[in-house]
Design a protein around this motif. Structure first.
Motif: not given
Length: 976
Positions: A515-517, A529-532, A557-559
């Protein structure tokens, strides 16, 4: 016939005497997509789960799930092939799973080159609409389907469909296609490839060419994995492929489902690449790791080896009297890439980067051998290891100029798996080591037997770990000398041990992005930022209702830690593959979120299928429990490390693998457990909000008229009915000019139902349209907001001058209960109004023994709850917001600087770091040392004895982090 170079039919029969032969011609090429690919893709679209009225029912009333249908489609094709063609399915499998075919060389063709070839073959102008669409396939395109943006084969289909040479499927057989593809793979140059592409174009229709292009690019997406296809062919097919990496072997040795692999057939073979054994992840404590070595009272020994920073490589050597020296070599990486061309095929290979130096490496009597080891880069001038990224460059340099004093490849051997026609994988590591030392001689700084140390207790490990830290090495590997070699397994017989730097999670986690934000501020308009997620293992999936092998659980989630180039690489790898998140119709077959489908905690703005995605390597401080992610745990302070271009979703971390790792991870000491309060849970259960940016406070925000022209309204038509009254007065002419300047089209009628109507006053024409109750009327403020934001925004209630009755309440979901937009940045006036709508909140005195003050939270606080400064800081960390604030970038860092680094010290101090003047400071987290400093070795030795090991970085780490506005990964900035 099969593309094996110069091998004739007689030579194939001699080498593979038992291979099957077909009794008839191969099937037409179009049968592949008509009877296999298309049905599989249609089946992929079907929902899975409980039996419903839409689902078919199988024999005896059993439900026919998509997985059952998938297998039925594949088995039906295989059965037809056996009946109408014969038992040799290799020609078809080469086209069905082309990415697994190691026997056909790479075509040297990527999307851009293929696009140029088709432009020339179809004789179209590269500047025409279709020419542009082919050469700019990642962009939405000129009058091209936006669904095909990022799908090169789909874009080709759109263009070819307009000018096909054939309207119906062609008459090419699968064998003919294979023959032409063999020619294409050896042609290499564009002028030689064009006639082959032209022949395909003349003999295939648009849909056939679409699938052909996917085969060339090895991007099939047929709705079934190779695992399913292999299992449908033969129960031992996947196992044989894992040990041989040979699709040909799978097809030719396993054509009879009733004949199973037994004994030595299940083992490795000379000149056949296999999947090597892997080391398990680091465990909770040294004592636990030692206990996993299965020590006995009579034999408590385990081995300690240095972990090497290179590329896993297997070396095969066999006798060949037809070449000088009588020995022939093969080199393969862990991913089965053939590197023989680089390291050499025999002793006299003048282009070899390695084998020309190995004439004395093998003892007399060694006829054939398979070695397992690591190819690393060695700097002879410094007599030291060079980081992994320089390996191929060093090998190519060694090929071109073997007498130069530059970097060179060095092969460190740690295992012998085959010797003189005997498979040694069933022998213990101790026995295999004896065979290695009896067979191989060390060639100094060319090929060396890797050193190991014997140990019997956990306390023996730490001195070796300190030594590798002082020498800037990767870490250690513990090995059980009583263990057998297990192909393609990660087990406790080999365990990685890496230095524990401060409180970071000891192991890097390789997780697939799901996923992405979208970001705000300087990250606005892009995914920031991205959901892994974690892959759902087979047994979990089998026990649930889902059948999709790519299904993932949301994890974190990492950004933080991404540089501009990292974001660019992510965009390049995932362009055109993101799908908007639809909360009413979520991708249940692909992703599961925390809170279930009713609440959908931490839902992303967009999502992506794992097969289309990338794998990120992430490090973190620890693991913490949460209900916000489906895994029920998440990473605390996750930070991006690198993109794993060598991995795909299938090799990313799974649920079981992580649970095993989590159980072994050391519990972080002296850290408060953060608990999310009830109010926060309610907030995150609603639609995910963008980060707060106040318009007028960001230097990049411009007024509609002063800002540069954009394409934000491209493709849209507007009928302006009145002037604008708010937020600023603008005439009707000004509004029309504004729309045109930003890519829109202005019309003088509302006849086209797709035309957007704009008004801010209830004029006669406006009242007439309202009376019809057929069309919504948009306020001009929506135009201003879109231009300021740089994107088309969803309608909010305040954006509508009139809403038709059938759309009543439709746009309420775009804002929260207080009217705060989920997609649009707030203005100062709006923010003040928003705050006035919110209920007052409790501010309580701080009861802790610290000097931190208690502060109000950013959502209503119920039941008198409050949140303290440390909790607020931690929450901002979790939300990836603290990292982008310049004054907090290096919060928590305690650093010692060597040399004259005044500017570096100033930036560290401003960004929240604590500057220490004492290298012996026990709390140091980082040491900054100039890249050309002569003290690097001295400082490494000084800190190696510290209980908590600080990071060594060059000043560029601070400078680049400041420039990128995020704290970057330190490993990129280790001193040489």
């Amino acid at each position: 016939m099969y593309g094996h170079g110069a091998m004739t039919e007689a030579e194939l029969n001699e080498k593979y005497p038992n291979r099957p032969h077909n009794h008839s011609k191969t099937l037409p090429f179009h049968d592949l997509y008509l009877t296999l690919f298309n049905p599989l893709n249609e089946n992929k679209k079907k929902p899975s789960g409980p039996v419903t009225a839409r689902k078919k029912v199988g024999p005896f009333g059993a439900p026919s799930t998509p997985n059952d249908i998938r297998r039925s489609i594949i088995e039906r094709f295989i059965s037809r092939w056996r009946k109408e063609v014969g038992n040799d399915i290799y020609p078809a499998f080469r086209l069905i799973v082309p990415e697994k075919d190691r026997d056909r060389g790479m075509y040297g063709l990527r999307e851009t080159t293929l696009g140029k070839l088709f432009v020339r073959v179809m004789k179209i102008d590269k500047n025409s609409e279709d020419g542009y669409n082919l050469l700019h396939w990642k962009l939405p395109g000129i009058k091209a389907s936006s669904a095909m943006a990022g799908d090169f084969a789909g874009r080709c289909f759109e263009v070819i469909s307009k000018r096909p040479m054939r309207a119906t499927p062609g008459n090419m057989t699968i064998a003919e296609v294979n023959e032409l593809l063999d020619r294409l793979s050896v042609a290499q140059k564009e002028e030689n490839q064009q006639p082959i592409v032209e022949e395909f174009y003349k003999r295939m229709n648009a849909e056939e060419l679409l699938w052909l292009i996917r085969m060339i690019l090895r991007q099939m997406k047929i709705g079934a994995t190779e695992k399913t296809i292999f299992e449908s062919w033969h129960p031992d097919a996947e196992n044989l492929f894992n040990i041989s990496s040979s699709l040909r072997r799978v097809c030719w040795e396993l054509y009879d489902p009733d004949v199973r692999l037994v004994g030595t057939q299940r083992g490795i073979n000379l000149m056949q690449c296999f999947q090597p054994q892997l080391a398990a992840f680091q465990m909770r404590s040294m004592d636990i790791m030692v206990s996993r070595m299965n020590p006995t009272e009579d034999d408590p020994v385990f081995w300690i080896e240095e972990k090497l920073d290179g590329e896993r490589m297997q070396l095969h050597m066999i006798e060949d009297e037809e070449i000088p020296g009588g020995k022939r070599f093969g080199f393969w990486s862990r991913k089965a890439k053939d590197y023989t061309y680089l390291y050499g095929k025999d002793f006299s290979d003048e282009t070899a980067a390695l084998t020309r130096y190995l004439k004395d490496a093998f003892n007399v009597g060694v006829r054939n051998i398979i070695l397992d080891g690591e190819m690393i880069t060695w700097n002879p001038a410094e007599d030291t290891v060079v980081p992994f990224g320089h390996l191929k460059t060093a090998a190519l340099s060694e090929q071109a100029n073997p007498y130069a004093e530059g970097n060179r490849p060095l092969y460190r051997v740690f295992d012998c798996l085959y010797l003189n026609d005997t498979d040694l994988t069933q022998y213990t590591l101790r026995k295999r080591r004896e065979a290695l030392e009896a067979s191989v001689n060390t060639i100094h700084r060319r090929m060396e037997i890797h050193e190991y140390f014997e140990a019997t207790k956990a306390s023996d490990i730490e001195p070796h770990l300190r030594r590798v830290v002082a020498e800037a090495s990767e870490g250690l590997v513990l090995k059980n000398p009583r263990s057998r070699y297990r192909l393609n397994e990660r087990n406790d017989d080999w365990i990685k041990v890496k230095p524990e730097y401060m409180t970071e999670f000891g192991e890097e986690l390789d997780c697939v992005v799901i996923g992405g934000y979208y970001g705000s501020g300087h990250r606005g308009g892009r995914l920031s930022s991205f959901m892994c997620g974690l892959r759902v293992d087979d047994d979990i999936r089998a026990s649930s209702q889902g059948t999709n092998p790519q299904k993932c659980y949301s994890f974190f989630k990492v950004g933080g830690g991404f540089s501009a180039s990292d974001y660019a690489e992510v965009r390049h790898q995932t362009e055109g593959k993101w799908i908007d998140w639809d909360a009413k119709n979520p991708p249940k077959e692909w992703i599961e979120l925390g809170g279930g489908w009713e609440r959908q905690f931490e839902k992303p703005d967009v999502w992506i299928k794992p097969e289309d995605s990338i794998v990120l390597s992430v490090k973190a401080a620890s693991v913490t429990t949460t209900d916000q992610f489906r895994t029920l745990v998440t990473l605390r302070f996750p930070r991006f490390k690198k993109i794993r271009t060598d991995k795909d979703w299938k090799s990313a971390l799974s649920v079981h693998e992580f649970n095993s790792l989590k159980q072994r991870a050391e519990t972080e000491k002296h850290e408060k457990q953060f608990k999310i309060d009830d109010a926060r849970r309610k907030r995150t259960s609603r639609k995910r909000k963008r980060g707060l940016v106040v318009q007028g406070q960001d230097e990049h925000v411009t007024t509609p008229y002063a800002g540069p022209a954009t394409k934000v309204f491209e493709g849209l038509s507007f009928f302006v009915l009145s002037e604008a009254l708010k937020p600023q007065k603008s005439s009707k002419a000004d509004l029309e000019q504004l729309i045109k300047a930003n890519g829109g089209n202005v019309v003088a009628s509302e006849k086209d139902s797709k035309t957007l109507l704009v008004a801010d006053r209830n004029l006669v024409k406006v009242a007439s349209l309202q009376k019809r109750d057929e069309r919504n009327i948009v306020r001009p403020c929506w135009l201003f907001d879109c231009i300021k934001q740089g994107e088309l925004l969803p309608f909010e209630p305040q954006h509508l001058f009139y809403t038709i009755s059938t759309d009543a309440g439709k746009f309420d979901d775009a804002v929260d209960e207080y009217g705060d937009s989920y997609a649009r940045d707030a203005t100062p006036d709006e923010l003040l109004t928003l705050f006035n709508r919110m209920p007052s909140r409790s501010i309580a005195a701080n009861d802790s023994a610290t000097d931190n003050k208690s502060v109000a939270y950013d959502t209503p606080i119920e039941n008198g709850d409050t949140i303290s400064v440390p909790q607020l800081i931690e929450q901002l960390h979790l939300e990836n917001q603290l990292d982008t604030l310049p004054g907090w970038m290096f919060h928590g860092v305690r650093v010692y600087c060597t040399g004259a680094l005044a500017e570096t010290r100033r930036r560290l101090d401003f960004a929240g770091a604590h500057i220490s003047e004492d290298l012996d400071d026990a709390s140091l987290t980082h040491v900054i040392i100039p890249a050309d400093s002569a003290r690097a070795k001295e400082i490494r030795q000084a800190i190696a004895s510290k209980k908590r090991l600080p990071r060594l970085c060059i000043p560029a780490w601070v400078e680049d982090s400041w420039r990128e506005k995020t704290r970057l990964d330190e490993d990129r900035y280790a001193p040489p």
